[in-house]
Design a protein around this motif. Structure first.
Motif, PDB file in Angstrom:
ATOM      1  N   PHE A   1       0.999  -1.094  -0.016  1.00 52.48           N
ATOM      2  CA  PHE A   1       0.041  -0.226   0.172  1.00 52.48           C
ATOM      3  C   PHE A   1       0.853   1.126   0.077  1.00 52.48           C
ATOM      4  CE2 PHE A   1      -2.322  -3.566   1.644  1.00 52.48           C
ATOM      5  CZ  PHE A   1      -3.522  -3.324   1.346  1.00 52.48           C
ATOM      6  N   VAL A   2       0.744   2.129  -1.036  1.00 55.05           N
ATOM      7  CA  VAL A   2       1.698   3.098  -1.199  1.00 55.05           C
ATOM      8  C   VAL A   2       0.650   4.388  -1.116  1.00 55.05           C
ATOM      9  CG1 VAL A   2       3.495   4.335  -2.732  1.00 55.05           C
ATOM     10  CG2 VAL A   2       3.071   1.904  -2.810  1.00 55.05           C
ATOM     11  N   GLU A   3       1.254   5.392  -0.218  1.00 53.22           N
ATOM     12  CA  GLU A   3       0.741   6.834   0.003  1.00 53.22           C
ATOM     13  C   GLU A   3       1.860   7.730  -0.706  1.00 53.22           C
ATOM     14  OE1 GLU A   3      -1.312   9.863   0.316  1.00 53.22           O
ATOM     15  OE2 GLU A   3      -1.988   8.164   0.923  1.00 53.22           O
ATOM     16  N   LEU A   4       1.443   8.542  -1.540  1.00 55.06           N
ATOM     17  CA  LEU A   4       2.344   9.558  -2.427  1.00 55.06           C
ATOM     18  C   LEU A   4       2.333  11.013  -2.026  1.00 55.06           C
ATOM     19  CD1 LEU A   4       1.652   7.490  -5.823  1.00 55.06           C
ATOM     20  CD2 LEU A   4       3.880   7.761  -4.525  1.00 55.06           C
ATOM     21  N   LYS A   5       3.221  11.594  -1.695  1.00 51.20           N
ATOM     22  CA  LYS A   5       2.870  13.082  -1.460  1.00 51.20           C
ATOM     23  C   LYS A   5       4.054  13.787  -2.164  1.00 51.20           C
ATOM     24  CE  LYS A   5       0.208  12.755   2.329  1.00 51.20           C
ATOM     25  NZ  LYS A   5      -0.904  13.412   2.028  1.00 51.20           N
ATOM     26  N   GLN A   6       3.668  15.115  -2.350  1.00 51.96           N
ATOM     27  CA  GLN A   6       4.978  15.895  -2.895  1.00 51.96           C
ATOM     28  C   GLN A   6       6.178  15.967  -1.675  1.00 51.96           C
ATOM     29  OE1 GLN A   6       2.583  19.678  -3.375  1.00 51.96           O
ATOM     30  NE2 GLN A   6       2.390  19.103  -5.529  1.00 51.96           N
TER      31      GLN A   6
END
Length: 108
Positions: free
Chosen positions: A46-51
């Motif tokens: 499970f991947v959360e992406l942020k700047q």
């Protein structure tokens, strides 16, 4: 780089590795990670992406902690550079796994 561009980088990179990076939308479950990555061999992340300067919300932290408590892999990647480095790590992991599978076949 915008978050949607970072998501596209992950999606396309995972596809090149032979996997899928599904967009995860879970009505009634705010804070779930952006993507569910499924790699050859059944590895699910499970991947959360942020700047680069982004921060997890309280709900995102809770969701990741919940997933990890159930034994799931959950990561947060900040910016395009971290996505590229993570894709390289996944590539190496898959290559090691393929080599181990070939050795196992030879031994049996």
């Amino acid at each position: 780089m915008k978050e949607r561009d970072i998501e596209a980088l992950l999606r396309d990179g995972v596809k090149q590795l032979g996997g899928k990076a599904y967009k995860w939308v879970s009505p009634g479950n705010a804070g779930v990670p952006d993507r569910i990555v499924i790699l050859p061999g059944g590895k699910v992340i499970f991947v959360e992406l942020k700047q680069e300067n982004g921060q997890l919300t309280r709900l995102q932290k809770i969701q990741q902690d919940t997933l990890r408590a159930m034994g799931a892999a959950a990561v947060t990647l900040y910016g395009a550079d971290e996505v590229r480095m993570y894709l390289e790590e996944l590539k190496e992991m898959l290559e090691r796994g393929a080599k181990a599978a070939r050795i196992s076949e030879l031994l049996h």
